[in-house]
Design an enzyme around this catalytic site. Structure first.
Site, PDB file in Angstrom:
ATOM      1  N   HIS A   6     -13.458   8.625  -1.752  1.00 15.14           N
ATOM      2  CA  HIS A   6     -13.810   7.640  -2.838  1.00 15.14           C
ATOM      3  C   HIS A   6     -14.436   8.056  -4.282  1.00 15.14           C
ATOM      4  O   HIS A   6     -14.722   7.388  -4.466  1.00 15.14           O
ATOM      5  CB  HIS A   6     -14.395   6.458  -2.308  1.00 15.14           C
ATOM      6  CG  HIS A   6     -13.536   5.581  -1.143  1.00 15.14           C
ATOM      7  ND1 HIS A   6     -13.542   6.019  -0.473  1.00 15.14           N
ATOM      8  CD2 HIS A   6     -13.107   4.486  -1.600  1.00 15.14           C
ATOM      9  CE1 HIS A   6     -12.754   5.262   0.408  1.00 15.14           C
ATOM     10  NE2 HIS A   6     -12.192   4.250  -0.271  1.00 15.14           N
ATOM     11  N   LEU A   8       0.382  -1.121  -0.400  1.00 11.69           N
ATOM     12  CA  LEU A   8       0.064  -0.149  -0.074  1.00 11.69           C
ATOM     13  C   LEU A   8       0.786   1.294   0.046  1.00 11.69           C
ATOM     14  O   LEU A   8       0.955   1.855   1.164  1.00 11.69           O
ATOM     15  CB  LEU A   8      -0.921  -0.075   0.773  1.00 11.69           C
ATOM     16  CG  LEU A   8      -1.691   0.803   1.022  1.00 11.69           C
ATOM     17  CD1 LEU A   8      -3.898   0.291   1.563  1.00 11.69           C
ATOM     18  CD2 LEU A   8      -2.096   1.971   1.069  1.00 11.69           C
ATOM     19  N   ALA A   9       1.417   1.817  -0.810  1.00 10.81           N
ATOM     20  CA  ALA A   9       3.043   2.859  -1.244  1.00 10.81           C
ATOM     21  C   ALA A   9       2.350   3.393  -2.652  1.00 10.81           C
ATOM     22  O   ALA A   9       2.783   3.077  -3.435  1.00 10.81           O
ATOM     23  CB  ALA A   9       4.331   2.193  -1.323  1.00 10.81           C
ATOM     24  N   GLU A  10       1.324   4.472  -2.808  1.00  7.38           N
ATOM     25  CA  GLU A  10       1.363   5.188  -4.186  1.00  7.38           C
ATOM     26  C   GLU A  10       2.115   6.023  -4.558  1.00  7.38           C
ATOM     27  O   GLU A  10       2.821   5.654  -6.105  1.00  7.38           O
ATOM     28  CB  GLU A  10      -0.186   5.952  -3.622  1.00  7.38           C
ATOM     29  CG  GLU A  10      -1.295   5.467  -3.915  1.00  7.38           C
ATOM     30  CD  GLU A  10      -1.640   4.704  -2.583  1.00  7.38           C
ATOM     31  OE1 GLU A  10      -1.077   5.451  -1.865  1.00  7.38           O
ATOM     32  OE2 GLU A  10      -3.167   3.683  -2.508  1.00  7.38           O
TER      33      GLU A  10
END
Lengths: 476, 347, 324
Positions: C127, C58-60
Site C-alpha cells: 500500500h 475487483l478487476a484491475e
C-alpha cells in the site's frame, strides 16, 4: 490487563491519509475506573466516527484534551494510571503506547522536520550517499584532482590549477575557487619590484605586527597570472657555466603582466622632491601613542598614502581608467600597495578598498594588516582585485628614483623612495637663503600619457608635495 | 441457463428469415474464398522469404470469422484475432493492404510497425490485436461500456481462443460485462488446440460456453464450420445485446487445420482428427449448401472464382510495389497528439 | 483563488472536468457509493450518476482495459486504482495494449489512471509503493507526479486532455497534509516542465512528489550553514524537463537526485545518467542519488523510517556534496 505504570491514550489514525481527529465525547471522567478495551471516548475524523477503547485497566487519571478539540494523530489525549498512583505529565513526542484495536501509525510527517525517533534514520545506509573519496590535495606530491568543470574552466582561461589553493575536500580546487581566481586575474600584480614599506635608516625595517586575525582555515594563495602561452626562446642545452631553472607561475605571471602593461599604456614618469620634516616630526609624536594604544606603527607610507588619497580627489583621471574609448572615473579610491615576497623574487599588490574613508590611523592599520597577510600568504582573491591606483616603494633599499610599471588597467602608479637627509636651501626668519639639513624624499608618478598629460601629472605631484610638507598636527 | 447447442442451418427460407438474401449469400461465399486465398497466398510468400517474422493463418476457421462479421452492424466494433482474417475481409479491408501488412511494407495498416494480422482499420470498426491473449477482451468490454454510457445502439464483439480462456483477462472481462449487462458478444474460437495444448489440458468443463452461466449470461455452442449457423447465432446475440439484453458467449467449434504457425507442423495432432475435419471444410460445406439450396451455378462459381483470383493477383502486385518503411520515421508516433483525436470517434 | 488541500484540488479538477465534458467518466473500486477509498470522488455519483461514476468489480485489468476500449470509442475515462500498488495487476494491459496502440496501430488511447501512491503511514509493502519508474520506461505512457495542490489540479486536467495513457501518481501522504492556493476555474499545467521550488547557488536537488517537502526542510537547514540549495520539482517524470535539470546542473555544478522509490533502476538513475552524460564538463562533484533502499516497503514505523528518505538523510547528503 492491569497497569503498573501509567498508560497514554493517543489519538488513533483512522486511515492512511488522516492526520487529525476531534474528540466528540468522553465516556469516562477523570477519576473514574476503566477496564481494558472498554470504550473510553468517541472521536470523529475525516473518514469515520468511532469509539476508542481503553488501552489498559486502571483509573482515568488525567484528561488532557477536551471535547470539541481537534488534535493531530498521535497526540496524548488522556492518561490511565493504577489506582492511587501519582500521575506524571506524559511526553507528547509522538511515542506510541501499547496498541489498542485502532490502527496506529507513527505520523513522522515528511512535511515537518521533526525527527524524534532515535537514530534509526542513519541505518538506511544505502539511501545515504557513500562518503566521497578524498582526492589528493592540490599541490601535494604534484598530483591534483580536477573535476570536469574545473578542468574546463582551466582550459578555457589558460589557468595553471596547481597554483590555486583549493577549498574543497582534501584541498581540491573547486569551481568557486577557480572562478574567483580567473576574475581576480584582471587585477594582477604590476609595478617594479616593490618591497615592504620601509622606514629610513633611523627606523628598523621590521615586519609590522599582524593586526588582523588570520582568516579561517583554507588559505588561498594570492592568485597568479596565467603562464605565458609560448616560451620566448627555445631552451637548448646550457653553455658551460650556465644554470637553468624553471620560471614559476608567479614569475610567469609577472612577466606577462609587465610586458602587457608596457604594450598597453604610454608610460611617462615625472618626479618631485618632498621635504618630509613636518611628517617626521609628527610621526615621532604619534608613533609611541599609536603603538601603545593601537599596536600600529604609523609608517611614512601611511602618511604618503593618506596624502595621495586626498590629492586624488582633485585628479580623478589619475584614479581613472580607459575602457574602450571611454574614460571611467570613481568616487572611491581602492589603493594597491606593492608588497615584496620571497626575498625579492616575488611581488604581489594587495588592495585596500575605499581608502577615501580612512584617516591616518585607519590607513596605517590597513596597510599593516594587508601587508602582513600578504607575507603570510593569507590573502583572499578579493584582496588583490579592484584597485584604482597603486603605491610602490622601491626606495626601501636606498634608491632615490625609479620608473615603475603601471598595474593594468589603472592610469598611474606612485613611487616612493628613500628618505635621505640632505643639505637643503631654506629661508631663515629674515627670508634669506640658508642651508639646512632636511629629510628629503623623492616621489615619482608614472602615468599613462594616453589619459594623463604631463601638466596634470605635474600639478598632482605639486599638490601632493604641498600636503606632505604642510602636514598639520591636527591632520589625520 | 443451460448451454444450447445450435442447430445447423436448413433451407434458404430459414436463411431469409435470418435476414440474408441470395446476393448476401453469394457475398458470403466470395468472402470465404478471398479469406482462404489470401492466407494460402501468404503461406507461399512466407516460404518465398517475402514475409518476415512468423506467419499465422486460420485455415478451418473461415466460416466462423465470416459468419460473425456478416452478423455485425456497420457501426458495431470488434477485436478479431489471428484466426479471423475473414472478419477483416468481410468488413472491407482491401487485400492489397493485407499483403502489404504481411510483408511489413509502408502501406500496411501498421506501416511496418506490427506484423501478421496485428492490424485493424479503425474506420471499419476494428481494433488491432496484441500477442498477449485475451488482452483485447477487456478492451471490447470497454467499447461496450462507452456505448452503454452514451446509450448508443451499438455492439462490441470480442474474440478469444479456447486456450486464452484460461487467463484472468477473460474472466475479468466477462464478469464486468455480465455485472453491467453490457452490449458485448464474446466469440470463443474453439479450434481444439492451443499451440500443442489440447482442450483437456486447457479447461475442465465440457464446453467453454458453460462458463457463461457463471457470468450471468447465456452460452451457445455452434458448429464453426457452418457459416450460416454461425451467422444466425451471432446475429441473435448481437441484436439481443443491441436491445439491452446483455452479453452472450458463443463457442464456435472448429479444428485448427494447420500448425500453430507456419513453423509448426502440428505433429501432436492425431492424423485422424485432420482427416475427419477435412471432410467438414467450411468452404466446401458452404459451396455444397449453395448448390443445393440456393442454386449456385457453375458459371456463377467460375465467375466468382475468377474475380477472386484477379483481385488477389492485383492485390499482390500492388502490395509488392509498396515501399519499405523509412527507418528515419521510427521515433515518430510513440505518443499521440491532439490531432490524432480528430476522428469521428472522438468528437 | 481558494486554499485547498492536495486532495481537494484533485477532486476539484476531476469534478470540473466531468461537468465540462460528458465524455469524462470515472471507474474504479469503491469510487461511487463510497466516494473512493480516499474520498476523492465523494459526492460524485450523486451528481453524475452511476454510469459516469462506475463502481467496478475487483478487476484491475478489466478496469483499465475497459478504459482503453471506451477511449477508443471516444470517451475520456479516468480509472482509479485503489492503491498505486494494485496497478501491477493492470501492468500487462497498460504496457501491452495501451502503451503501444498509437505507435503500431495509429490509434490514440486517451486514458488517465489515478494512483494513490507513496508511504509514510505503515501501509506496508502493498500500500506504499511509488511505481513510476517501470512505467516511465515504457514508450507510449506518461507519468505525472504533482507535489502541490495547484499542480495537482492543473496536471490532472492536462492528463484528461492528453491523448495518451497517463499515469497520475497522487502521493497519499500529501492528500490532507498539504494545502495551497489553487486557482478557481480551468487551467492546465504542461507536462515536461519542471518548477523551481527553491532557488539556490551551491547544490541542486532534483526531485518530485512528497520528497519535494523533505528536500525543502533539508534546504532550510543547509541555508543556516551557509549552503544555498536549489530544488527542482520535476512535476512529471515522463516526459521530464531535461533542460531545466541540465540548466540547474550547469548553474550549481552539483546535483543530487532524490526520490522515494527504491534506488536501483529508480527514475533517478535515468536523470543522473543524463546529467553525467550531458553536463559532464559542468560538474564540480559526482552526481548523487538519495532514494529508498532496495527492499519492499516495510510495515513497522521504525523500519519504514529507515526506508523512506528522511530530512536528515538529505541534509547529510547535501552537506557532503556541498563540501566536496
Amino acid at each position: 490487563m492491569a497497569t503498573n505504570t501509567q498508560i497514554d491514550v493517543v489519538m488513533p489514525q483512522m486511515g492512511v491519509s488522516v492526520s487529525e481527529g476531534t474528540i466528540t465525547k468522553w465516556l469516562k471522567q477523570e477519576g473514574e475506573p476503566i477496564a481494558a478495551d472498554e470504550s473510553l471516548l468517541e472521536i470523529s475524523t475525516d473518514k469515520v466516527d468511532t469509539e476508542v477503547p481503553s488501552p489498559g485497566e486502571g483509573v482515568v487519571a488525567k484528561i488532557l484534551v477536551q471535547e470539541g478539540e481537534t488534535v493531530e494523530v498521535g497526540t496524548v489525549l488522556a492518561v490511565i494510571a493504577p489506582e492511587g498512583a501519582d500521575v506524571e505529565a506524559p511526553s507528547q513526542d509522538g511515542e506510541m503506547p501499547p496498541a489498542p484495536a485502532t490502527q496506529e501509525a507513527a505520523d513522522e510527517a515528511m512535511a515537518s522536520a521533526s525527527e524524534g525517533v532515535g537514530d534509526v534514520s542513519q541505518a538506511s545506509e544505502p539511501s545515504t550517499p557513500p562518503p566521497a573519496p578524498s582526492p589528493a590535495a592540490a599541490g601535494e606530491n604534484g598530483k591534483t584532482f580536477l573535476s570536469p568543470v574545473v578542468a574546463r574552466i582551466a582550459s578555457e582561461h589558460g589557468v595553471d590549477v596547481s597554483q590555486i589553493q583549493g577549498t574543497g575536500t582534501g584541498g581540491r580546487v573547486t569551481k568557486k575557487d577557480i572562478l574567483a581566481f580567473v576574475e581576480s586575474r584582471t587585477a594582477t600584480p604590476a609595478a617594479a619590484p616593490a618591497e615592504t614599506p620601509q622606514e629610513p635608516e633611523p627606523q628598523a625595517a621590521a615586519a609590522p605586527p599582524p593586526v588582523a586575525p588570520p582568516p579561517p582555515a583554507p588559505a588561498p594563495l594570492p592568485p597568479q597570472a596565467a603562464p605565458l602561452p609560448q616560451p620566448q626562446a627555445v631552451a637548448g642545452e646550457p653553455a658551460p657555466g650556465e644554470a637553468v631553472e624553471p620560471m614559476n607561475a608567479m614569475r610567469k605571471g609577472i612577466a606577462e603582466h609587465m610586458r602587457r602593461s608596457l604594450d598597453t599604456s604610454a608610460h611617462v614618469t615625472s618626479a618631485i622632491e618632498v621635504d618630509m620634516s613636518r611628517v617626521v616630526a609628527i610621526r615621532e609624536k604619534l608613533k609611541p601613542e599609536y603603538e601603545s594604544a593601537y599596536g600600529v606603527n604609523p609608517t611614512y607610507l601611511a602618511f604618503v598614502a593618506r596624502a595621495t588619497v586626498e590629492t586624488l580627489r582633485d585628479y580623478p583621471w589619475i584614479n581613472g581608467e580607459i575602457r574602450g574609448d571611454k574614460i571611467v572615473t570613481r568616487n572611491f579610491v581602492n589603493l594597491g600597495f606593492a608588497v615584496e615576497l620571497a626575498d625579492g623574487k616575488g611581488l604581489i599588490v594587495p588592495v585596500v578598498k575605499n581608502t577615501e574613508g580612512l584617516n591616518l590611523l585607519g590607513m596605517a592599520r590597513a596597510v599593516t594588516e594587508i601587508a602582513a597577510r600578504a607575507r603570510e600568504k593569507k590573502l583572499m582573491p578579493d584582496d588583490v582585485q579592484g584597485g584604482t591606483f597603486t603605491i610602490t616603494n622601491p626606495g626601501g633599499y636606498g634608491t632615490f628614483h625609479g620608473t615603475p610599471v603601471i598595474s593594468q588597467p589603472q592610469a598611474g602608479i606612485l613611487g616612493t623612495y628613500a628618505v635621505v637627509k640632505r643639505p637643503w636651501v631654506v629661508q631663515d626668519e629674515l627670508g634669506k637663503d640658508v642651508i639646512a639639513v632636511r629629510p628629503i624624499m623623492n616621489l615619482t608618478l608614472t602615468y599613462d600619457h594616453r589619459l594623463v598629460d604631463g601638466a596634470l601629472a605635474g600639478r598632482f605631484l605639486r599638490d601632493l608635495r604641498e600636503k606632505l610638507q604642510s602636514w598639520g598636527e591636527s591632520d589625520y | 441457463m443451460a448451454v444450447r447447442e445450435a442447430e445447423p442451418v436448413g433451407s434458404l427460407s430459414e436463411v431469409r428469415e435470418a435476414g440474408l438474401d441470395r446476393e448476401d449469400l453469394l457475398g458470403i461465399y466470395r468472402n470465404l474464398l478471398v479469406t482462404r486465398a489470401i492466407e494460402e497466398r501468404g503461406h507461399i510468400l512466407y516460404k518465398q522469404g517475402k514475409i518476415p517474422g512468423s506467419f499465422y493463418t486460420g485455415r478451418g476457421n473461415e466460416a466462423s470469422a465470416v459468419g460473425v462479421a456478416t452478423a455485425m452492424g456497420p457501426n458495431d466494433v470488434g477485436t478479431p484475432l489471428h484466426r479471423d482474417m475473414g472478419v477483416h475481409v468481410t468488413r472491407g479491408v482491401e487485400p492489397w493492404r493485407i499483403f502489404a501488412q504481411y510483408m511489413g511494407r509502408e502501406d500496411g495498416p501498421t506501416h511496418g510497425r506490427d506484423g501478421n494480422v496485428h492490424m485493424a482499420d479503425a474506420r471499419l470498426g476494428m481494433i488491432a490485436m496484441v500477442s498477449h491473449l485475451p488482452a483485447m477482451l477487456p478492451v471490447a468490454v470497454g467499447c461496450a461500456l462507452a456505448f452503454r454510457i452514451r446509450q448508443e445502439k451499438r455492439v462490441a464483439v470480442g474474440w478469444f481462443g479456447e486456450g486464452a480462456s484460461a487467463r484472468g483477462d477473460a474472466h475479468e472481462a466477462m464478469n464486468l460485462a455480465g455485472v453491467r449487462q453490457l452490449p458485448v458478444v464474446f466469440i470463443c474460437d474453439n479450434n481444439q488446440w492451443a499451440y500443442s495444448t489440447p482442450t483437456h489440458l486447457g479447461y475442465a468443463v465440457e464446453h467453454l460456453a458453460d462458463r457463461a452461466a457463471a457470468y450471468g449470461f447465456e452460452g451457445v455452442v455452434v458448429d464453426g464450420t457452418d457459416v450460416l449457423a454461425v451467422y444466425r447465432e451471432t446475429k441473435n446475440a448481437i441484436e439481443k445485446a443491441r436491445e439491452g439484453g446483455g452479453p452472450t458467449l458463443i463457442e464456435s467449434q472448429t479444428l485448427r487445420m494447420e500448425g500453430h504457425a507456419v513453423h509448426d507442423d502440428a505433429f501432436y495432432v492425431p492424423k485422424e482428427l485432420f482427416e475427419e475435419w477435412a471432410k467438414r471444410d467450411p468452404i466446401e460445406r458452404y459451396r455444397t449448401w449453395l448448390r443445393e439450396n440456393a442454386e449456385l451455378t457453375d458459371e456463377e462459381e467460375d465467375e466468382i472464382a475468377g474475380r477472386v483470383k484477379k483481385l488477389l493477383n492485383d492485390a499482390l502486385a500492388r502490395a509488392e510495389e509498396s515501399p519499405q518503411p523509412d527507418p528515419a520515421t521510427l521515433l515518430e508516433g510513440v505518443y499521440a497528439t491532439p490531432e490524432d483525436l480528430d476522428t469521428p470517434h472522438h468528437k | 483563488m481558494a486554499e485547498l488541500t492536495y486532495l481537494q484540488a484533485i477532486s476539484d479538477g476531476l469534478r470540473s472536468e466531468m461537468r465540462r465534458d460528458d465524455r469524462v467518466f470515472v471507474i474504479g473500486e469503491d469510487v461511487g457509493v463510497y466516494g473512493g477509498a480516499f474520498k476523492v470522488t465523494l459526492g460524485f455519483q450523486e451528481e453524475f450518476g452511476s454510469w459516469r461514476v462506475i463502481d467496478s468489480p475487483l478487476a484491475e485489468t478489466a478496469i483499465v482495459g475497459a478504459c482503453t476500449g471506451a477511449a477508443m470509442m471516444g470517451m475520456r475515462p479516468v480509472a482509479e486504482m485503489q492503491f498505486a500498488d494494485f496497478v501491477s495487476c493492470a501492468w500487462d494491459h497498460l504496457v501491452t495494449v495501451a502503451a503501444k496502440q498509437r505507435f503500431r496501430a495509429g490509434t490514440p488511447v486517451p486514458i488517465v489512471v489515478r494512483l494513490p501512491s507513496g508511504g509514510g503511514f505503515s501501509g506496508g509493502p502493498f500500500h506504499s509503493q511509488n511505481p513510476e519508474s517501470s512505467f516511465a520506461h515504457i514508450p507510449g505512457l506518461k507519468c505525472v507526479c504533482p507535489a502541490t495542490p495547484e499542480d495537482a489540479k492543473g496536471l490532472l486536467i492536462s492528463a484528461i486532455e492528453d491523448p495518451n495513457p497517463v499515469l497520475f501518481f497522487e502521493h497519499k501522504h500529501l492528500y490532507r497534509r498539504i494545502k495551497g492556493e489553487v486557482p478557481e476555474g480551468r487551467y492546465t499545467v504542461p507536462f515536461g516542465k519542471a518548477r523551481t521550488h527553491r532557488e539556490g547557488e551551491d547544490v541542486s536537488v532534483i526531485t518530485w512528489g512528497a520528497m519535494v517537502y523533505t528536500a525543502d526542510e533539508a534546504a532550510k537547514k543547509l541555508e543556516a550553514e551557509g549552503v544555498s540549495v536549489e530544488i527542482v520539482d520535476l512535476r512529471t517524470v515522463m516526459p521530464w524537463d531535461r533542460e531545466a535539470v541540465l540548466a540547474s546542473a550547469r548553474k550549481t555544478s552539483k546535483v543530487l537526485v532524490l526520490h522515494e522509490d527504491t534506488r536501483t533502476g529508480g527514475f533517478g538513475a535515468e536523470i543522473a545518467a543524463t546529467v553525467a552524460e550531458e553536463a559532464f564538463e559542468d560538474l564540480d562533484g559526482p552526481v548523487k542519488r538519495i532514494a529508498a533502499p532496495d527492499t519492499p516497503v516495510p510495515f513497522s514505523p521504525v523500519l519504514e523510517k529507515a526506508f523512506i528518505p528522511q530530512v536528515d538523510d538529505v541534509v547529510a547528503g547535501l552537506r557532503e556534496l556541498a563540501a566536496y
